[in-house]
Structure formats: C-alpha cells, structure tokens
Design an enzyme around this catalytic site. Structure first.
Site, PDB file in Angstrom:
ATOM      1  N   LYS A  51       0.835  -1.211   0.000  1.00 53.32           N
ATOM      2  CA  LYS A  51       0.000   0.000   0.000  1.00 53.32           C
ATOM      3  C   LYS A  51       0.866   1.256   0.000  1.00 53.32           C
ATOM      4  O   LYS A  51       0.615   2.202  -0.739  1.00 53.32           O
ATOM      5  CB  LYS A  51      -0.903   0.022   1.242  1.00 53.32           C
ATOM      6  CG  LYS A  51      -2.010  -0.995   1.248  1.00 53.32           C
ATOM      7  CD  LYS A  51      -2.764  -0.908   2.571  1.00 53.32           C
ATOM      8  CE  LYS A  51      -3.894  -1.904   2.651  1.00 53.32           C
ATOM      9  NZ  LYS A  51      -4.624  -1.792   3.925  1.00 53.32           N
ATOM     10  N   CYS A  67      -0.894   1.170   6.699  1.00 55.57           N
ATOM     11  CA  CYS A  67      -1.092   0.111   7.685  1.00 55.57           C
ATOM     12  C   CYS A  67      -1.944  -0.992   7.079  1.00 55.57           C
ATOM     13  O   CYS A  67      -2.755  -0.737   6.184  1.00 55.57           O
ATOM     14  CB  CYS A  67      -1.850   0.634   8.905  1.00 55.57           C
ATOM     15  SG  CYS A  67      -1.048   1.975   9.776  1.00 55.57           S
ATOM     16  N   ASP A  68      -1.766  -2.188   7.597  1.00 56.99           N
ATOM     17  CA  ASP A  68      -2.678  -3.270   7.273  1.00 56.99           C
ATOM     18  C   ASP A  68      -2.833  -4.144   8.507  1.00 56.99           C
ATOM     19  O   ASP A  68      -1.848  -4.485   9.153  1.00 56.99           O
ATOM     20  CB  ASP A  68      -2.208  -4.108   6.091  1.00 56.99           C
ATOM     21  CG  ASP A  68      -3.362  -4.930   5.539  1.00 56.99           C
ATOM     22  OD1 ASP A  68      -4.078  -4.412   4.660  1.00 56.99           O
ATOM     23  OD2 ASP A  68      -3.587  -6.065   6.023  1.00 56.99           O
ATOM     24  N   THR A  69      -4.074  -4.470   8.828  1.00 59.06           N
ATOM     25  CA  THR A  69      -4.381  -5.235  10.023  1.00 59.06           C
ATOM     26  C   THR A  69      -4.932  -6.601   9.647  1.00 59.06           C
ATOM     27  O   THR A  69      -5.814  -6.697   8.789  1.00 59.06           O
ATOM     28  CB  THR A  69      -5.406  -4.476  10.897  1.00 59.06           C
ATOM     29  OG1 THR A  69      -4.866  -3.191  11.221  1.00 59.06           O
ATOM     30  CG2 THR A  69      -5.703  -5.229  12.180  1.00 59.06           C
ATOM     31  N   GLY A 104       0.593  -4.300  10.466  1.00 58.10           N
ATOM     32  CA  GLY A 104       1.855  -3.960   9.833  1.00 58.10           C
ATOM     33  C   GLY A 104       1.837  -2.491   9.468  1.00 58.10           C
ATOM     34  O   GLY A 104       0.796  -1.951   9.091  1.00 58.10           O
TER      35      GLY A 104
END
Length: 182
Positions: A51, A67-69, A104
């Site tokens: 991203k 961010c990635d959850t 992340g």
C-alpha cells in the site's frame, strides 16, 4: 513536511490525528493478496508495504504512512469478511476464544523506508447467536479484519497490548516510526 495516510479508514484517520495534526488521505487501490505461507506478522507488513509503495509513487514529495491489520486465529489469517454470512461464521469461531491482531506499518519518504508491526492478544466474550446476528445486521463488522471492532461493545472480554493496534493504527509505533523517518 507533507504527510499522506494510505487508507480510507475513518478509524485510522482519527488515530493518526493523535500523532500528526495535518495530513492528506490517499487510499491505496490495489487488491490485497495474502500469501498463506507467511507468518501473520510478515503478511501484515507485506500488505502495508504494498500500500505504501503504491501511494508513494504519486506522492514522492511526502511522507506516506500505510497500515494493514490482520487477525490470526488457530494458524489462519482472517481478513475482512466477504459478506454477512462470512462475518457471522468468523464471529462464531472467535466467540469465547483468544486470537491475535497484527498491524503492519510502513512509513516512506525520499530519505527512508521503514516497516514494523504491533501484535495484540484479544480474548472474546462468549457471543450468543442472537448477539452475533444483530451485530452483523448492524453492518459494523463488514469492513473490519476479523469481522469486529474492539470499540464496539460486548465483544471483547480483555486484551493484552495496544488498543489502538486492534482499531487499526498502533499510535505509539507510528509515532516512533515517524520520528525515525523525519
């Protein structure tokens, strides 16, 4: 310094505003692809990197935060539900059990690109079928990893680690990473 949040999430926007006062939003548009051979921490970081890199291409004069959850449960990565039925099944599986939420983070500007992650242990209350059905019908779980929001009442019994991580943006980690990059 100009900051860009690579997410359309209103929750991430709200949390980032606790760290920096002024930023723009430019969501990444590429499809999120999970590599099942990776650990949840690696997956969350890889998705955040993807991203961040995508948005950075159009904002090279800025610092981009992405961010990635993901939710990790019994060795499986649970992302956002495909539909209401998927959300119901996920919540039923998590009911009364413990899982991990991993976010992340990737921060990038012309000088540096760094990554990190935050991991929080979350224990659910035992959820009745009626509660799950009403919660899913309310629409809240449909855009969230693991099909729930920690901020929604009645779901989480307790957690160990960062609350803001479970919401989707680990505030302390992001602040530290921004200090390192800028």
């Amino acid at each position: 310094m100009k900051y860009i949040l690579a997410s359309a999430s209103p929750r991430r926007r709200e949390l980032l505003s606790l760290v920096i006062q002024s930023f723009e939003v430019s969501p990444a548009t590429a499809e999120e692809k999970v590599n099942i051979s990776m650990f949840p921490e690696q997956t969350a970081v890889a998705l955040a990197e993807s991203k961040c890199d995508e948005v950075y291409e159009n904002h090279r004069d800025s610092t981009v935060i992405a961010c990635d959850t993901v939710v990790s449960f019994e060795g499986e990565i649970l992302g956002k539900p495909k539909d209401a039925d998927d959300a119901y099944r996920t919540l039923k599986r998590l009911s009364g059990k413990t899982h991990y939420v991993v976010t992340g983070v990737c921060v990038r500007n012309k000088n540096k690109r760094i990554t990190g992650f935050e991991k929080t242990e979350v224990k659910f209350n035992v959820l009745s079928d009626e509660f799950i059905k009403a919660y899913v019908e309310g629409g809240s779980p449909l855009d969230k990893a693991g099909s729930y929001g920690i901020q929604d009442g009645g779901i989480v019994n307790e957690y160990f680690g960062s609350y803001t991580n479970v919401v989707g943006l680990p505030v302390k980690l992001v602040k530290k990473m921004l200090e390192e990059v800028c």
